[in-house]
Design a protein around this motif. Structure first.
Motif, short mmCIF file in Angstrom:
data_model
loop_
_atom_site.label_atom_id
_atom_site.label_comp_id
_atom_site.label_asym_id
_atom_site.label_seq_id
_atom_site.Cartn_x
_atom_site.Cartn_y
_atom_site.Cartn_z
N LEU A 232 31.71 28.97 34.13
CA LEU A 232 33.43 30.49 34.09
C LEU A 232 32.88 30.62 35.98
O LEU A 232 32.03 31.74 36.16
CB LEU A 232 33.23 30.76 33.72
N ALA A 233 34.48 30.85 36.58
CA ALA A 233 34.18 31.51 37.58
C ALA A 233 35.77 32.57 37.11
O ALA A 233 36.77 31.88 36.71
CB ALA A 233 34.42 30.31 38.91
N TRP A 234 35.52 33.47 38.39
CA TRP A 234 36.75 34.48 37.79
C TRP A 234 37.47 34.49 39.33
O TRP A 234 37.24 34.25 40.81
CB TRP A 234 36.24 35.44 37.59
N THR A 235 38.75 34.28 39.66
CA THR A 235 39.97 34.24 40.32
C THR A 235 41.01 35.02 40.45
O THR A 235 41.31 35.99 39.33
CB THR A 235 40.47 33.31 40.65
N PRO A 236 41.17 36.50 41.00
CA PRO A 236 42.38 37.81 40.76
C PRO A 236 43.29 36.31 41.27
O PRO A 236 43.20 35.76 42.10
CB PRO A 236 41.91 37.46 42.18
N VAL A 237 44.12 37.20 40.85
CA VAL A 237 45.94 36.28 40.91
C VAL A 237 46.85 37.02 40.49
O VAL A 237 47.23 38.13 39.80
CB VAL A 237 46.47 35.30 39.37
N ALA A 238 47.31 37.34 42.08
CA ALA A 238 48.90 38.41 42.21
C ALA A 238 49.85 37.92 42.18
O ALA A 238 50.43 36.80 42.73
CB ALA A 238 48.48 38.98 43.11
N CYS A 239 51.56 38.14 41.63
CA CYS A 239 52.35 37.68 41.64
C CYS A 239 53.42 38.73 41.24
O CYS A 239 53.33 39.99 39.78
CB CYS A 239 53.03 36.66 41.00
N ALA A 240 53.89 39.70 42.49
CA ALA A 240 55.81 40.54 42.25
C ALA A 240 54.76 41.50 41.46
O ALA A 240 55.36 42.59 40.37
CB ALA A 240 56.51 39.55 40.10
N GLY A 241 53.82 41.87 42.24
CA GLY A 241 53.68 43.40 42.09
C GLY A 241 51.98 43.39 41.18
O GLY A 241 52.07 44.58 40.86
N ILE A 242 52.09 42.72 40.69
CA ILE A 242 51.03 42.38 38.85
C ILE A 242 50.01 41.42 39.79
O ILE A 242 49.59 40.38 39.88
CB ILE A 242 51.57 41.99 38.14
N GLU A 243 48.45 42.39 39.61
CA GLU A 243 47.22 41.44 39.93
C GLU A 243 46.73 41.21 38.69
O GLU A 243 46.11 42.60 38.01
CB GLU A 243 46.44 42.29 41.07
N VAL A 244 45.69 40.05 37.78
CA VAL A 244 45.02 39.80 36.87
C VAL A 244 43.64 38.88 37.50
O VAL A 244 44.25 38.33 38.18
CB VAL A 244 45.84 39.10 35.85
N ALA A 245 42.92 39.27 36.17
CA ALA A 245 41.54 38.01 36.72
C ALA A 245 41.61 37.23 35.38
O ALA A 245 42.13 37.47 34.76
CB ALA A 245 40.69 38.95 36.44
N VAL A 246 41.77 36.15 36.28
CA VAL A 246 42.11 34.82 35.80
C VAL A 246 40.64 34.01 35.20
O VAL A 246 40.17 33.69 36.37
CB VAL A 246 43.18 34.09 36.16
N ALA A 247 39.98 33.30 34.48
CA ALA A 247 38.80 32.58 34.51
C ALA A 247 39.25 31.24 35.14
O ALA A 247 40.00 30.55 34.35
CB ALA A 247 38.34 32.81 33.18
N GLY A 248 38.47 30.62 35.10
CA GLY A 248 38.39 29.39 35.89
C GLY A 248 37.16 28.35 35.06
O GLY A 248 36.29 28.86 35.26
N LEU A 249 37.45 26.64 34.62
CA LEU A 249 36.28 25.93 33.97
C LEU A 249 37.02 24.84 35.41
O LEU A 249 38.06 24.20 34.81
CB LEU A 249 35.95 26.16 32.75
N PRO A 250 36.03 23.85 35.36
CA PRO A 250 36.07 22.72 36.19
C PRO A 250 37.20 22.08 34.80
O PRO A 250 36.69 21.65 34.60
CB PRO A 250 34.40 22.06 36.07
N GLY A 251 37.79 21.18 35.65
CA GLY A 251 38.95 20.19 34.75
C GLY A 251 40.16 21.29 34.01
O GLY A 251 41.39 20.53 34.32
#
Length: 351
Positions: free
Chosen positions: A159-178
């Motif tokens: 599991l990897a975590w990526t910060p995602v920002a859009c329209a002034g909001i940032e959230v942490a999103v989990a990622g997996l291969p595929g």
């Protein structure tokens, strides 16, 4: 009776390789199971295929990469079908090494057009004695020995975590291969989120169809909280096991409210929502395939309350506008760039 996928046909052509207890990782057609010389484990990451596996009671069915109840080193032959995403192959091979006994046979099968040549290099990096044993039906079969079994396997390790920002909001999103758009916010979803900020949904009970890693649900709740609006509930649904795992992790990290369902479409889902949002898939492997979205548009009317809203983003060239008009109600184009269009349709009120 329909024919099996090429990879499954080629496996049967090499049935002499299938010895002892068998684990099939990435099966796409349960019709393969009764044709195998022995039984064992059938793993799929597709919720619809997993549901169909239940009919084969002599096989143990597994949904994705969280094989609860499975013991390491418990299979004599492990077959790995090449996944659509090459990054996922390492994950699938790691599970194979965990499930296979010491010196178990490890087999990889894939179509040439889907990248088996590159997949073979990944296989040989983990299985040094691997050899190509067959080439047929536009597929290759590689086989080797499990000389380096894995003592442990945990999906959380990948599991990897990526910060995602859009329209002034940032959230942490989990990622997996595929998982679709792992490690970034894809352009279609960005346009949808920007549109949701400009023209907010009014419903407090929302469903995110084809939710992927859960970015829309956590972003929408965070945006509403910042705006001082009722946060509501955003449920999610996806067909892929890794996406479901990621969405649940993303929701847990954010403290978001909502259930994440594993299902192939809406047919098995109960309930109605005030709004449905979606960035639906249109690829099946390397081909354009809109059938899942077309089926969704036909079914979603049964899951929207009267007057409920569907907000959908899609590649502009895809023929969804007429379907939305036919099965839901009047359609508006709320946003458009050089690739994507955001559509809105309201469920017709009963007469």
């Amino acid at each position: 009776m329909s024919s099996l996928p090429n990879t499954h046909e080629v496996l049967l052509r090499n049935s002499s390789l299938l010895n002892g207890r068998i684990a099939l990782l990435g099966i796409s057609d349960p019709g393969l199971l009764p044709l195998c010389p022995s039984n064992g484990l059938a793993m799929t990451e597709h919720a619809g295929v997993f549901q169909a596996l239940a009919a084969h009671t002599d096989w143990q069915a597994c949904f994705g990469y969280e094989p609860e109840g499975l013991q390491p080193a418990s299979f004599d032959t492990v077959v790995v079908f090449l996944p659509k995403a090459r990054a996922e192959l390492d994950l699938r091979l790691a599970l194979a090494r965990f499930l296979g006994r010491q010196s178990a046979s490890l087999i990889v099968i894939g179509e040439k057009k889907e990248g088996i040549s590159g997949g073979a290099k990944q296989f040989l990096a983990m299985v040094p004695d691997g050899l190509k044993v067959d080439s047929a039906r536009h597929c290759q079969v590689w086989a080797g020995t499990n000389t380096q079994p894995k003592e442990a396997f945990s999906l959380a390790d990948y599991l990897a975590w990526t910060p995602v920002a859009c329209a002034g909001i940032e959230v942490a999103v989990a990622g997996l291969p595929g998982v679709f758009s792992e490690g970034e916010l894809d352009d279609g979803t960005r346009l949808l989120l920007e549109n949701l900020a400009e023209k907010p949904l009014t419903g407090e009970k929302v469903l995110d169809f084809a939710c992927g890693a859960g970015v829309i649900g956590v972003w929408l709740q965070a945006y509403r909280k910042l705006a001082g609006a009722e946060v509501g509930v955003v449920d999610g649904l996806d067909v892929q096991a890794q996406a479901v795992a990621c969405a649940r992790a993303t929701y847990a990290q954010a403290g978001a409210r909502g259930e994440i369902y594993a299902a192939d479409g809406l047919a098995s889902l109960e309930g109605r929502w005030q709004a449905v949002v979606t960035n639906p898939p249109f690829h099946s492997g390397v081909k354009t395939d809109t059938s899942m979205t077309e089926q969704f548009i036909r079914q979603v009317a049964h899951h929207l309350v009267p007057g409920g809203e569907l907000r959908l983003v899609a590649n502009t060239f895809l023929p969804y506008e007429s379907l939305l008009q036919r099965f839901i109600g009047p359609v508006q184009k709320l946003a458009q760039d050089n690739r994507f269009t955001v559509y809105r349709a309201f469920q017709r009120m009963p007469r």
